[in-house]
Design a protein around this motif. Structure first.
Motif, short mmCIF file in Angstrom:
data_model
loop_
_atom_site.label_atom_id
_atom_site.label_comp_id
_atom_site.label_asym_id
_atom_site.label_seq_id
_atom_site.Cartn_x
_atom_site.Cartn_y
_atom_site.Cartn_z
N GLY A 1 -9.24 2.75 -4.16
CA GLY A 1 -9.12 1.78 -2.99
C GLY A 1 -8.90 2.72 -1.67
O GLY A 1 -9.06 3.91 -1.84
N GLU A 2 -8.66 2.01 -0.60
CA GLU A 2 -8.31 2.52 0.81
C GLU A 2 -6.97 2.76 1.16
O GLU A 2 -6.18 2.18 0.41
CB GLU A 2 -9.06 1.70 1.87
CG GLU A 2 -10.49 1.67 1.63
CD GLU A 2 -11.21 2.72 1.92
OE1 GLU A 2 -10.77 3.62 2.58
OE2 GLU A 2 -12.36 3.09 1.45
N SER A 3 -6.56 3.73 1.68
CA SER A 3 -5.09 3.99 2.35
C SER A 3 -4.65 2.85 3.02
O SER A 3 -5.49 2.06 3.80
CB SER A 3 -5.18 5.30 2.94
OG SER A 3 -5.85 5.42 4.15
N THR A 4 -3.22 2.82 3.17
CA THR A 4 -2.69 1.89 4.14
C THR A 4 -1.74 2.63 5.03
O THR A 4 -1.05 3.35 4.38
CB THR A 4 -1.68 1.03 3.33
OG1 THR A 4 -2.71 0.18 2.23
CG2 THR A 4 -1.35 -0.14 4.09
N ALA A 5 -2.15 2.55 6.26
CA ALA A 5 -1.50 3.21 7.22
C ALA A 5 0.20 2.65 7.57
O ALA A 5 0.37 1.70 7.42
CB ALA A 5 -2.26 3.17 8.69
N GLY B 1 0.84 -1.19 0.02
CA GLY B 1 0.06 -0.11 0.01
C GLY B 1 0.84 1.41 0.06
O GLY B 1 2.06 1.34 0.02
N THR B 2 0.00 2.28 -0.04
CA THR B 2 0.90 3.82 -0.23
C THR B 2 1.45 4.06 0.99
O THR B 2 2.21 5.00 1.10
CB THR B 2 -0.33 4.78 -0.71
OG1 THR B 2 -1.20 5.06 0.16
CG2 THR B 2 -0.87 4.22 -1.93
N GLY B 3 0.98 3.58 2.12
CA GLY B 3 1.34 4.19 3.58
C GLY B 3 0.86 5.52 4.05
O GLY B 3 1.17 5.99 4.95
#
Length: 411
Positions: free
Chosen positions: A363-367, A354-356
Motif C-alpha cells: 500500500g501507500e504511505s500515510t503522511a 497508517g504508518t505515518g
C-alpha cells in the motif's frame, strides 16, 4: 493495568558518560531485554555480565542493594522508559556539530508497556518537539540523594525535560502525560548502538527508494539492506533522508527498523543460540546505563522473558497523537486518552491511521498530520470481537508483523 512497583521510579541525574540521540537507543534496550532473556543464559555467564555492569542510578524510594528477582518472566505488567540525549559528549567524531556536546535534550523518548498477562506489548514514541506541561521535578546529587526540586512549567517541549531535571523529570513528565507508573528506565551511547547492532549481526530493512543524507553521512541503495554498525545508527538518526524530512517521519522510520528487529529476534536461529544471547548481554551491560531498578541481569532477563511469547502482531509501535503548531507540535488530548485508556486496560491495539511515513509493501504511505483538526477523532464505537481497540486515525504506527519499506528521498 500494569503492576506498580513497590518503589516508585524517580530518576536522579545520571553521570555524563556520553549519550545517544535516536531510537537506536531503543534498539539497544530491545536487544538487552529481548535477546538476552529468551532461551536461558548459563549461570557462569550471568555472573560475568552482572560483574560487568556499572553502578545503576538510584531512584527515589529505592533501597540500594535490594535482591533482584529470580530469572523467570517478571510477574505482572511492565512500563519501561527509554530516554536519549542529543549530546555528542564522549562519542568521538562523525555525529555532526561537535558544539552539540554541551546539549542534553531527550530527543527520543519511548515507553514500552507489556500487558499484565503478557499477551501484548506497546511502544509509544513521544515527538521531541511536543509541547507539554512539565511537573515539579526532584533535584538529586551525585549520590542519588534528593536535595531540592525544580519548579513546574506550564508549557515546554518534552525534549527539554532531561536537561531541566534529569531522568527524574522526563519520567515524571511522561507519567503525568500518560497516567502510567514507570518503574524502569535505560539509556545508551551512540557507540553502544553500533556495538549492539554488530553483536546481533545486523537487521534487514526494506528501502522503497534510495537514501542519501549528508547530515548523517548515510548513502543506501533501494531494496533490501542489512544494517549494522554505524549504518544502523545513522539509519535511525536520519530524518532528511526519509519521508517528509521531519522528526515525525523519522519516528515512522524508527518503527520500521524496530519491527524488523523484533521479527529477527523472534527467529529460532537467533533466540535458541545461548552463546549469542550471552555475548549480546555482555555488550548491553558494557554499553548501556540503567536505572538501579534495571541494573541487574536478572531483572533485564525477567522483563525480556515477558516478550518472548508475544506474537509479532500483538507488539504495536505507535506515535503519540499530535498536530503541528508554531514551533513544534501539540498533543491531541482526546485521542491520547483513548490510546492510554486502552493501554491501561492491557488491550491489544489496531492502528487505523497508517504508518505515518514508511510504505507498507502492499500500500501507500500515510503522511504525518500537518494542520490541527477541528476536533479530536471520535472513539471507535464497534470494537472487534477479540477486544482489540481500533485507535483513532490520528495515531500512526504499525505492529511488528507488518513489513514496511522506508520512504527514502531517492537522491
Amino acid at each position: 493495568m500494569a503492576r506498580r512497583s513497590s518503589t516508585i521510579a524517580r530518576h536522579g541525574r545520571l553521570p555524563r558518560r556520553g549519550v545517544w540521540q535516536t531510537a537506536g537507543k531503543f534498539v539497544a534496550c530491545a536487544v538487552a531485554v529481548a535477546l538476552v532473556s529468551v532461551g536461558g543464559v548459563a549461570a557462569w555467564a550471568v555472573t560475568d555480565v552482572v560483574n560487568t555492569t556499572s553502578k545503576g542510578a538510584v531512584l527515589a524510594g529505592e533501597t540500594p542493594g535490594q535482591a533482584a528477582p529470580d530469572i523467570n518472566s517478571i510477574e505482572g505488567g511492565v512500563n519501561l522508559l527509554l530516554i536519549g540525549s542529543d549530546s555528542r559528549a564522549g562519542q568521538g567524531d562523525g555525529y555532526g556539530n561537535p558544539a552539540r556536546e554541551t546539549g542534553n535534550l531527550n530527543d527520543v523518548t519511548m515507553l514500552l508497556h507489556v500487558a499484565e498477562d503478557h499477551s501484548n506489548a506497546t511502544v509509544v514514541s513521544f515527538p521531541r518537539d511536543m509541547f507539554v506541561p512539565i511537573p515539579s521535578c526532584p533535584r538529586f546529587n551525585e549520590d542519588g540523594e534528593q536535595v531540592g526540586s525544580y519548579p513546574a512549567m506550564s508549557r515546554q517541549k518534552i525534549n527539554t525535560t532531561l536537561s531541566y531535571g534529569g531522568m527524574a523529570c522526563t519520567v515524571l513528565a511522561v507519567e503525568d502525560l500518560t497516567g502510567l507508573d514507570i518503574p524502569f528506565a535505560a539509556e545508551v551511547q551512540f557507540n553502544g548502538v553500533i556495538a549492539l547492532s554488530n553483536a546481533i549481526g545486523g537487521v534487514e530493512v526494506c528501502l522503497a527508494k534510495s537514501i542519501k543524507d549528508s547530515k548523517t553521512d548515510l548513502d543506501l541503495p533501494a531494496g533490501n539492506v542489512s544494517l549494522k554498525g554505524k549504518d544502523a545508527l545513522q539509519f535511525l538518526r536520519t530524518r532528511h533522508g526519509v519521508s517528509d524530512g521531519s522528526d515525525l517521519g523519522r519516528i515512522s522510520n524508527q518503527q520500521l527498523f524496530l519491527s524488523a528487529l523484533v521479527r529477527e529476534l523472534k527467529s529460532a536461529e537467533t533466540l535458541t543460540d545461548p552463546v549469542k544471547l550471552y555475548s549480546i548481554a555482555k555488550v548491553a551491560a558494557t554499553n548501556m546505563q540503567f536505572s538501579q531498578s534495571l541494573n541487574n541481569i536478572n531483572t533485564m532477563v525477567s522483563i525480556g522473558m515477558t516478550l518472548a511469547d508475544i506474537p509479532t502482531d500483538k507488539i504495536t509501535f505507535v506515535q503519540y497523537p499530535n498536530y503541528y503548531v508554531d514551533g513544534g507540535v501539540s498533543p491531541l488530548t482526546t485521542d491520547a486518552n483513548t490510546l492510554f485508556d486502552a493501554i491501561k486496560q492491557d488491550k491489544n491495539l489496531s492502528v487505523t491511521g497508517g504508518t505515518g511515513g514508511s510504505i507498507p509493501q502492499d500500500g501507500e504511505s500515510t503522511a504525518p498530520p500537518t494542520t490541527p483538526p477541528a476536533t479530536d477523532s471520535p472513539d471507535s464505537t464497534t470494537p472487534p470481537e477479540d477486544g482489540t481497540v481500533e485507535l483513532p486515525d490520528s495515531i500512526h504506527g504499525q505492529n511488528a508483523s507488518l513489513e514496511t519499506c522506508a520512504d527514502g528521498n531517492g537522491y
